[in-house]
Design a protein around this motif. Structure first.
Motif, PDB file in Angstrom:
ATOM      1  N   LEU A 199      -5.364  -1.144  -2.287  1.00  0.00           N
ATOM      2  CA  LEU A 199      -5.159   0.058  -1.479  1.00  0.00           C
ATOM      3  C   LEU A 199      -6.350   0.999  -1.586  1.00  0.00           C
ATOM      4  O   LEU A 199      -6.750   1.627  -0.602  1.00  0.00           O
ATOM      5  CB  LEU A 199      -3.877   0.769  -1.910  1.00  0.00           C
ATOM      6  CG  LEU A 199      -2.571   0.088  -1.494  1.00  0.00           C
ATOM      7  CD1 LEU A 199      -1.391   0.787  -2.134  1.00  0.00           C
ATOM      8  CD2 LEU A 199      -2.429   0.062   0.016  1.00  0.00           C
ATOM      9  N   LEU A 200      -6.932   1.110  -2.783  1.00  0.00           N
ATOM     10  CA  LEU A 200      -8.102   1.958  -2.944  1.00  0.00           C
ATOM     11  C   LEU A 200      -9.281   1.407  -2.137  1.00  0.00           C
ATOM     12  O   LEU A 200     -10.019   2.165  -1.496  1.00  0.00           O
ATOM     13  CB  LEU A 200      -8.478   2.058  -4.430  1.00  0.00           C
ATOM     14  CG  LEU A 200      -7.539   2.916  -5.294  1.00  0.00           C
ATOM     15  CD1 LEU A 200      -7.908   2.773  -6.762  1.00  0.00           C
ATOM     16  CD2 LEU A 200      -7.610   4.382  -4.865  1.00  0.00           C
ATOM     17  N   LEU A 201      -9.445   0.084  -2.181  1.00  0.00           N
ATOM     18  CA  LEU A 201     -10.512  -0.524  -1.384  1.00  0.00           C
ATOM     19  C   LEU A 201     -10.263  -0.305   0.098  1.00  0.00           C
ATOM     20  O   LEU A 201     -11.182  -0.039   0.868  1.00  0.00           O
ATOM     21  CB  LEU A 201     -10.581  -2.028  -1.687  1.00  0.00           C
ATOM     22  CG  LEU A 201     -11.154  -2.405  -3.063  1.00  0.00           C
ATOM     23  CD1 LEU A 201     -10.975  -3.901  -3.302  1.00  0.00           C
ATOM     24  CD2 LEU A 201     -12.620  -2.011  -3.163  1.00  0.00           C
ATOM     25  N   LEU A 202      -8.997  -0.427   0.503  1.00  0.00           N
ATOM     26  CA  LEU A 202      -8.633  -0.215   1.902  1.00  0.00           C
ATOM     27  C   LEU A 202      -8.969   1.194   2.341  1.00  0.00           C
ATOM     28  O   LEU A 202      -9.553   1.432   3.388  1.00  0.00           O
ATOM     29  CB  LEU A 202      -7.133  -0.480   2.074  1.00  0.00           C
ATOM     30  CG  LEU A 202      -6.518  -0.345   3.457  1.00  0.00           C
ATOM     31  CD1 LEU A 202      -7.127  -1.376   4.392  1.00  0.00           C
ATOM     32  CD2 LEU A 202      -5.010  -0.521   3.376  1.00  0.00           C
ATOM     33  N   ALA A 203      -8.622   2.163   1.503  1.00  0.00           N
ATOM     34  CA  ALA A 203      -8.901   3.554   1.836  1.00  0.00           C
ATOM     35  C   ALA A 203     -10.398   3.806   1.945  1.00  0.00           C
ATOM     36  O   ALA A 203     -10.873   4.513   2.835  1.00  0.00           O
ATOM     37  CB  ALA A 203      -8.278   4.471   0.779  1.00  0.00           C
ATOM     38  N   SER A 249       8.043   5.912   6.272  1.00  0.00           N
ATOM     39  CA  SER A 249       7.909   4.795   7.195  1.00  0.00           C
ATOM     40  C   SER A 249       7.309   3.573   6.514  1.00  0.00           C
ATOM     41  O   SER A 249       6.634   3.682   5.483  1.00  0.00           O
ATOM     42  CB  SER A 249       6.998   5.186   8.372  1.00  0.00           C
ATOM     43  OG  SER A 249       7.579   6.192   9.153  1.00  0.00           O
ATOM     44  N   VAL A 250       7.550   2.394   7.089  1.00  0.00           N
ATOM     45  CA  VAL A 250       6.835   1.195   6.660  1.00  0.00           C
ATOM     46  C   VAL A 250       5.363   1.404   6.981  1.00  0.00           C
ATOM     47  O   VAL A 250       4.997   1.665   8.133  1.00  0.00           O
ATOM     48  CB  VAL A 250       7.378  -0.047   7.379  1.00  0.00           C
ATOM     49  CG1 VAL A 250       6.551  -1.278   7.016  1.00  0.00           C
ATOM     50  CG2 VAL A 250       8.846  -0.270   7.037  1.00  0.00           C
ATOM     51  N   ALA A 251       4.507   1.314   5.976  1.00  0.00           N
ATOM     52  CA  ALA A 251       3.110   1.731   6.128  1.00  0.00           C
ATOM     53  C   ALA A 251       2.393   0.989   7.247  1.00  0.00           C
ATOM     54  O   ALA A 251       1.573   1.565   7.964  1.00  0.00           O
ATOM     55  CB  ALA A 251       2.374   1.540   4.807  1.00  0.00           C
ATOM     56  N   THR A 309      -3.328   2.513  11.097  1.00  0.00           N
ATOM     57  CA  THR A 309      -2.036   2.687  10.435  1.00  0.00           C
ATOM     58  C   THR A 309      -2.228   3.185   9.004  1.00  0.00           C
ATOM     59  O   THR A 309      -3.337   3.203   8.470  1.00  0.00           O
ATOM     60  CB  THR A 309      -1.244   1.372  10.400  1.00  0.00           C
ATOM     61  OG1 THR A 309      -1.881   0.466   9.478  1.00  0.00           O
ATOM     62  CG2 THR A 309      -1.188   0.732  11.774  1.00  0.00           C
ATOM     63  N   GLY A 310      -1.106   3.535   8.380  1.00  0.00           N
ATOM     64  CA  GLY A 310      -1.147   3.992   6.998  1.00  0.00           C
ATOM     65  C   GLY A 310      -1.137   2.866   5.993  1.00  0.00           C
ATOM     66  O   GLY A 310      -1.212   3.111   4.780  1.00  0.00           O
ATOM     67  N   GLY A 311      -1.044   1.622   6.440  1.00  0.00           N
ATOM     68  CA  GLY A 311      -1.026   0.465   5.545  1.00  0.00           C
ATOM     69  C   GLY A 311      -1.915  -0.630   6.079  1.00  0.00           C
ATOM     70  O   GLY A 311      -2.936  -0.361   6.709  1.00  0.00           O
ATOM     71  N   ILE A 312      -1.523  -1.865   5.853  1.00  0.00           N
ATOM     72  CA  ILE A 312      -2.282  -3.007   6.346  1.00  0.00           C
ATOM     73  C   ILE A 312      -1.644  -3.448   7.653  1.00  0.00           C
ATOM     74  O   ILE A 312      -0.539  -4.007   7.664  1.00  0.00           O
ATOM     75  CB  ILE A 312      -2.303  -4.158   5.314  1.00  0.00           C
ATOM     76  CG1 ILE A 312      -2.983  -3.693   4.030  1.00  0.00           C
ATOM     77  CG2 ILE A 312      -3.029  -5.371   5.891  1.00  0.00           C
ATOM     78  CD1 ILE A 312      -2.991  -4.723   2.924  1.00  0.00           C
ATOM     79  N   ALA A 313      -2.307  -3.193   8.751  1.00  0.00           N
ATOM     80  CA  ALA A 313      -1.763  -3.521  10.066  1.00  0.00           C
ATOM     81  C   ALA A 313      -1.521  -5.024  10.173  1.00  0.00           C
ATOM     82  O   ALA A 313      -2.356  -5.828   9.756  1.00  0.00           O
ATOM     83  CB  ALA A 313      -2.716  -3.057  11.162  1.00  0.00           C
ATOM     84  N   PHE A 353      -7.254  -7.770  13.367  1.00  0.00           N
ATOM     85  CA  PHE A 353      -6.764  -6.918  12.287  1.00  0.00           C
ATOM     86  C   PHE A 353      -7.864  -6.740  11.259  1.00  0.00           C
ATOM     87  O   PHE A 353      -8.541  -7.690  10.887  1.00  0.00           O
ATOM     88  CB  PHE A 353      -5.532  -7.545  11.635  1.00  0.00           C
ATOM     89  CG  PHE A 353      -4.328  -7.595  12.541  1.00  0.00           C
ATOM     90  CD1 PHE A 353      -3.457  -6.524  12.619  1.00  0.00           C
ATOM     91  CD2 PHE A 353      -4.082  -8.713  13.319  1.00  0.00           C
ATOM     92  CE1 PHE A 353      -2.358  -6.562  13.458  1.00  0.00           C
ATOM     93  CE2 PHE A 353      -2.989  -8.760  14.164  1.00  0.00           C
ATOM     94  CZ  PHE A 353      -2.117  -7.676  14.235  1.00  0.00           C
ATOM     95  N   ASP A 354      -8.025  -5.519  10.808  1.00  0.00           N
ATOM     96  CA  ASP A 354      -9.032  -5.198   9.806  1.00  0.00           C
ATOM     97  C   ASP A 354      -8.469  -4.091   8.919  1.00  0.00           C
ATOM     98  O   ASP A 354      -8.613  -2.907   9.215  1.00  0.00           O
ATOM     99  CB  ASP A 354     -10.324  -4.749  10.483  1.00  0.00           C
ATOM    100  CG  ASP A 354     -11.430  -4.424   9.483  1.00  0.00           C
ATOM    101  OD1 ASP A 354     -11.292  -4.805   8.308  1.00  0.00           O
ATOM    102  OD2 ASP A 354     -12.419  -3.778   9.877  1.00  0.00           O
ATOM    103  N   GLY A 355      -7.791  -4.489   7.856  1.00  0.00           N
ATOM    104  CA  GLY A 355      -7.175  -3.495   6.979  1.00  0.00           C
ATOM    105  C   GLY A 355      -6.139  -2.684   7.731  1.00  0.00           C
ATOM    106  O   GLY A 355      -5.160  -3.238   8.254  1.00  0.00           O
ATOM    107  N   PRO A 356      -6.343  -1.379   7.858  1.00  0.00           N
ATOM    108  CA  PRO A 356      -5.352  -0.540   8.527  1.00  0.00           C
ATOM    109  C   PRO A 356      -5.444  -0.557  10.047  1.00  0.00           C
ATOM    110  O   PRO A 356      -4.672   0.142  10.707  1.00  0.00           O
ATOM    111  CB  PRO A 356      -5.680   0.856   7.992  1.00  0.00           C
ATOM    112  CG  PRO A 356      -7.162   0.816   7.785  1.00  0.00           C
ATOM    113  CD  PRO A 356      -7.447  -0.577   7.276  1.00  0.00           C
TER     114      PRO A 356
END
Length: 249
Positions: free
Chosen positions: A11-15, A40-42, A64-68, A189-192
Protein backbone atom coordinates in the motif's frame (compact mmCIF):
# COMPACT_ATOMS: atom_id res chain seq x y z
CA UNK A 1 -16.16 -10.79 -4.34
CA UNK A 2 -12.73 -12.28 -4.82
CA UNK A 3 -10.60 -9.85 -2.89
CA UNK A 4 -6.83 -9.37 -2.87
CA UNK A 5 -5.58 -7.80 0.35
CA UNK A 6 -2.30 -5.94 -0.22
CA UNK A 7 0.31 -5.74 2.50
CA UNK A 8 1.07 -2.48 4.28
CA UNK A 9 4.31 -2.26 2.32
CA UNK A 10 2.44 -2.72 -0.94
CA UNK A 11 0.00 0.00 0.00
CA UNK A 12 2.87 2.38 0.74
CA UNK A 13 4.42 1.60 -2.63
CA UNK A 14 1.02 2.10 -4.26
CA UNK A 15 0.60 5.48 -2.61
CA UNK A 16 4.07 6.54 -3.67
CA UNK A 17 3.44 5.47 -7.25
CA UNK A 18 0.16 7.38 -7.32
CA UNK A 19 1.89 10.50 -6.07
CA UNK A 20 4.62 10.18 -8.68
CA UNK A 21 2.47 9.34 -11.71
CA UNK A 22 1.02 12.57 -13.05
CA UNK A 23 -1.00 10.74 -15.71
CA UNK A 24 -3.61 9.50 -13.23
CA UNK A 25 -7.13 10.88 -13.22
CA UNK A 26 -6.61 12.42 -9.80
CA UNK A 27 -3.87 14.71 -11.17
CA UNK A 28 -5.75 16.01 -14.22
CA UNK A 29 -7.12 19.52 -14.51
CA UNK A 30 -10.88 19.31 -14.79
CA UNK A 31 -11.10 15.88 -13.18
CA UNK A 32 -14.17 15.12 -11.10
CA UNK A 33 -12.81 14.78 -7.56
CA UNK A 34 -14.52 12.52 -5.03
CA UNK A 35 -13.72 12.32 -1.31
CA UNK A 36 -12.30 9.08 0.04
CA UNK A 37 -14.75 6.87 1.91
CA UNK A 38 -13.17 4.55 4.45
CA UNK A 39 -16.38 2.51 4.65
CA UNK A 40 -16.28 1.58 0.96
CA UNK A 41 -14.46 -1.30 -0.71
CA UNK A 42 -11.23 0.46 -1.65
CA UNK A 43 -11.09 -0.90 -5.21
CA UNK A 44 -14.43 0.81 -5.94
CA UNK A 45 -13.94 3.98 -3.90
CA UNK A 46 -13.55 6.70 -6.53
CA UNK A 47 -11.04 9.47 -5.80
CA UNK A 48 -11.26 11.05 -9.27
CA UNK A 49 -12.71 10.43 -12.72
CA UNK A 50 -11.48 12.01 -15.92
CA UNK A 51 -11.81 11.79 -19.70
CA UNK A 52 -9.71 13.58 -22.28
CA UNK A 53 -9.36 13.53 -26.05
CA UNK A 54 -6.28 13.34 -28.27
CA UNK A 55 -7.41 13.46 -31.87
CA UNK A 56 -9.90 10.65 -32.41
CA UNK A 57 -8.95 8.84 -29.19
CA UNK A 58 -10.69 9.47 -25.87
CA UNK A 59 -9.14 8.11 -22.69
CA UNK A 60 -11.49 7.45 -19.79
CA UNK A 61 -9.94 6.78 -16.41
CA UNK A 62 -10.74 6.51 -12.70
CA UNK A 63 -8.42 6.69 -9.72
CA UNK A 64 -9.58 4.56 -6.79
CA UNK A 65 -8.64 4.35 -3.13
CA UNK A 66 -7.31 0.80 -3.54
CA UNK A 67 -6.10 -1.51 -6.27
CA UNK A 68 -8.48 -1.08 -9.19
CA UNK A 69 -9.76 -4.35 -10.60
CA UNK A 70 -8.58 -6.39 -7.61
CA UNK A 71 -12.12 -7.42 -6.64
CA UNK A 72 -14.21 -9.61 -8.94
CA UNK A 73 -17.65 -11.18 -8.39
CA UNK A 74 -18.19 -14.57 -6.82
CA UNK A 75 -19.83 -16.79 -9.47
CA UNK A 76 -23.50 -17.64 -9.10
CA UNK A 77 -23.13 -20.77 -11.24
CA UNK A 78 -25.68 -19.76 -13.87
CA UNK A 79 -26.71 -16.86 -16.06
CA UNK A 80 -29.90 -16.33 -14.05
CA UNK A 81 -28.95 -14.13 -11.11
CA UNK A 82 -25.35 -13.72 -12.32
CA UNK A 83 -23.53 -10.81 -10.65
CA UNK A 84 -21.57 -8.14 -12.53
CA UNK A 85 -19.07 -5.63 -11.13
CA UNK A 86 -18.27 -2.51 -13.11
CA UNK A 87 -16.36 0.72 -13.52
CA UNK A 88 -18.62 3.06 -15.47
CA UNK A 89 -18.44 6.38 -17.34
CA UNK A 90 -21.94 7.71 -18.14
CA UNK A 91 -21.86 10.34 -20.89
CA UNK A 92 -24.10 12.89 -22.58
CA UNK A 93 -23.27 11.41 -26.00
CA UNK A 94 -26.20 10.23 -28.08
CA UNK A 95 -26.20 6.42 -28.39
CA UNK A 96 -26.10 6.86 -32.18
CA UNK A 97 -22.49 8.08 -31.78
CA UNK A 98 -21.36 4.46 -31.44
CA UNK A 99 -24.02 2.78 -33.57
CA UNK A 100 -27.09 2.32 -31.35
CA UNK A 101 -30.50 3.70 -32.23
CA UNK A 102 -30.41 7.39 -31.32
CA UNK A 103 -32.21 9.03 -28.42
CA UNK A 104 -32.60 5.78 -26.50
CA UNK A 105 -30.96 6.55 -23.15
CA UNK A 106 -27.66 7.29 -21.41
CA UNK A 107 -24.68 6.12 -23.47
CA UNK A 108 -22.27 4.64 -20.96
CA UNK A 109 -18.80 3.13 -21.23
CA UNK A 110 -18.26 0.26 -18.81
CA UNK A 111 -15.48 -2.09 -17.77
CA UNK A 112 -17.03 -5.23 -16.30
CA UNK A 113 -16.26 -8.61 -14.76
CA UNK A 114 -18.82 -11.45 -14.53
CA UNK A 115 -17.63 -15.06 -14.17
CA UNK A 116 -20.94 -16.74 -15.11
CA UNK A 117 -21.16 -15.72 -18.77
CA UNK A 118 -19.11 -14.35 -21.66
CA UNK A 119 -20.62 -11.51 -23.70
CA UNK A 120 -17.60 -10.80 -25.93
CA UNK A 121 -17.95 -13.53 -28.57
CA UNK A 122 -15.51 -11.88 -30.98
CA UNK A 123 -12.62 -11.71 -28.50
CA UNK A 124 -10.47 -14.22 -26.61
CA UNK A 125 -9.37 -12.16 -23.61
CA UNK A 126 -7.53 -14.96 -21.81
CA UNK A 127 -5.74 -16.15 -24.96
CA UNK A 128 -6.61 -19.83 -24.58
CA UNK A 129 -8.14 -20.23 -28.02
CA UNK A 130 -11.73 -20.24 -26.73
CA UNK A 131 -13.56 -16.90 -27.16
CA UNK A 132 -16.47 -18.10 -25.01
CA UNK A 133 -14.94 -18.42 -21.53
CA UNK A 134 -13.57 -14.95 -20.73
CA UNK A 135 -16.29 -13.17 -18.75
CA UNK A 136 -14.39 -13.07 -15.46
CA UNK A 137 -11.58 -11.03 -17.02
CA UNK A 138 -12.21 -7.28 -17.09
CA UNK A 139 -13.46 -6.17 -20.50
CA UNK A 140 -15.24 -3.20 -22.04
CA UNK A 141 -18.79 -2.46 -23.19
CA UNK A 142 -20.90 0.35 -24.42
CA UNK A 143 -24.36 0.13 -22.86
CA UNK A 144 -27.44 2.31 -22.97
CA UNK A 145 -28.94 2.88 -19.52
CA UNK A 146 -32.54 3.91 -18.89
CA UNK A 147 -34.77 4.31 -15.83
CA UNK A 148 -36.21 0.81 -15.41
CA UNK A 149 -38.99 0.32 -12.88
CA UNK A 150 -38.69 -3.43 -13.29
CA UNK A 151 -35.30 -3.13 -11.58
CA UNK A 152 -36.82 -1.27 -8.61
CA UNK A 153 -38.16 2.17 -7.85
CA UNK A 154 -35.87 4.79 -9.41
CA UNK A 155 -33.39 2.14 -10.59
CA UNK A 156 -31.46 2.04 -13.84
CA UNK A 157 -31.12 -0.92 -16.16
CA UNK A 158 -29.57 -1.67 -19.52
CA UNK A 159 -32.24 -0.94 -22.12
CA UNK A 160 -34.01 -4.08 -23.30
CA UNK A 161 -34.83 -4.99 -26.90
CA UNK A 162 -38.47 -6.13 -27.06
CA UNK A 163 -39.32 -9.35 -28.86
CA UNK A 164 -39.55 -8.69 -32.58
CA UNK A 165 -37.86 -5.28 -32.43
CA UNK A 166 -34.78 -4.63 -34.54
CA UNK A 167 -33.27 -1.32 -33.40
CA UNK A 168 -29.92 -0.20 -34.80
CA UNK A 169 -27.01 -1.89 -33.01
CA UNK A 170 -23.24 -1.49 -33.35
CA UNK A 171 -21.42 -3.99 -35.55
CA UNK A 172 -19.92 -5.66 -32.46
CA UNK A 173 -23.27 -6.14 -30.65
CA UNK A 174 -22.98 -9.60 -29.01
CA UNK A 175 -26.55 -10.63 -29.81
CA UNK A 176 -28.05 -10.25 -26.33
CA UNK A 177 -31.56 -8.70 -26.24
CA UNK A 178 -30.28 -5.50 -24.66
CA UNK A 179 -28.53 -2.32 -25.81
CA UNK A 180 -24.97 -3.52 -25.31
CA UNK A 181 -21.85 -3.44 -27.47
CA UNK A 182 -18.67 -5.48 -27.02
CA UNK A 183 -16.08 -3.40 -28.88
CA UNK A 184 -12.95 -5.07 -27.52
CA UNK A 185 -11.25 -2.04 -25.92
CA UNK A 186 -8.94 -3.47 -23.25
CA UNK A 187 -9.20 -1.95 -19.77
CA UNK A 188 -5.73 -1.27 -18.34
CA UNK A 189 -5.02 -1.45 -14.61
CA UNK A 190 -2.11 0.22 -12.86
CA UNK A 191 -2.38 0.15 -9.09
CA UNK A 192 -5.25 2.48 -8.18
CA UNK A 193 -5.98 3.38 -11.79
CA UNK A 194 -8.26 1.91 -14.45
CA UNK A 195 -8.01 3.30 -17.99
CA UNK A 196 -9.96 2.57 -21.18
CA UNK A 197 -9.07 4.29 -24.45
CA UNK A 198 -11.75 4.49 -27.13
CA UNK A 199 -11.49 5.53 -30.81
CA UNK A 200 -14.24 7.67 -32.36
CA UNK A 201 -14.79 7.98 -36.09
CA UNK A 202 -15.82 11.63 -35.70
CA UNK A 203 -13.76 13.46 -33.05
CA UNK A 204 -16.02 16.51 -33.35
CA UNK A 205 -18.94 14.42 -32.10
CA UNK A 206 -17.33 13.95 -28.67
CA UNK A 207 -15.86 17.42 -28.18
CA UNK A 208 -17.68 19.09 -25.28
CA UNK A 209 -19.52 15.93 -24.22
CA UNK A 210 -20.25 15.58 -20.50
CA UNK A 211 -19.30 12.57 -18.38
CA UNK A 212 -19.20 11.19 -14.83
CA UNK A 213 -17.57 8.24 -13.09
CA UNK A 214 -19.40 5.46 -11.25
CA UNK A 215 -18.60 2.11 -9.66
CA UNK A 216 -21.52 -0.26 -9.49
CA UNK A 217 -22.87 -3.78 -9.26
CA UNK A 218 -25.40 -5.20 -11.69
CA UNK A 219 -27.29 -8.49 -11.80
CA UNK A 220 -28.93 -10.58 -14.49
CA UNK A 221 -32.64 -11.03 -13.76
CA UNK A 222 -33.28 -14.35 -12.00
CA UNK A 223 -35.92 -15.13 -14.64
CA UNK A 224 -33.61 -14.08 -17.53
CA UNK A 225 -36.48 -11.90 -18.66
CA UNK A 226 -37.07 -8.22 -19.32
CA UNK A 227 -35.47 -6.32 -17.74
CA UNK A 228 -32.47 -8.55 -18.39
CA UNK A 229 -29.73 -6.56 -16.64
CA UNK A 230 -30.32 -4.21 -13.70
CA UNK A 231 -28.08 -1.91 -11.69
CA UNK A 232 -28.45 -3.27 -8.16
CA UNK A 233 -25.90 -1.29 -6.16
CA UNK A 234 -24.00 1.95 -6.60
CA UNK A 235 -20.68 1.90 -4.73
CA UNK A 236 -19.59 5.43 -5.60
CA UNK A 237 -20.42 8.31 -7.95
CA UNK A 238 -17.59 10.73 -8.67
CA UNK A 239 -19.91 13.75 -8.78
CA UNK A 240 -22.05 12.48 -5.91
CA UNK A 241 -25.29 13.05 -7.86
CA UNK A 242 -24.74 11.75 -11.41
CA UNK A 243 -24.80 15.31 -12.74
CA UNK A 244 -22.10 14.57 -15.37
CA UNK A 245 -19.98 17.63 -14.52
CA UNK A 246 -16.92 16.55 -16.50
CA UNK A 247 -16.30 17.81 -20.03
CA UNK A 248 -14.33 16.09 -22.79
CA UNK A 249 -12.13 18.77 -24.36
Amino acid sequence: MNRTLPSAAALLLLAGAAAADETRAIHQAGAIASPADASSVAAFDILAAHAHRAGRLVTFHITTGGIAGADRPQPAGALAGAPVLSYVWPTSLDPATVGFAGGTGILTLAATSHPDFDDTPLFDENGDGDPGNDGVLWHSHWVVLTPTEGCGAGALGVRDIPDGATPAMPATWPGLPIFIDSPGYTPLFDGPEITVTVPFADPAAVHGAAYDGVTAALRVNANIHAPLLCVTDIFDIASGDLSLPGTID
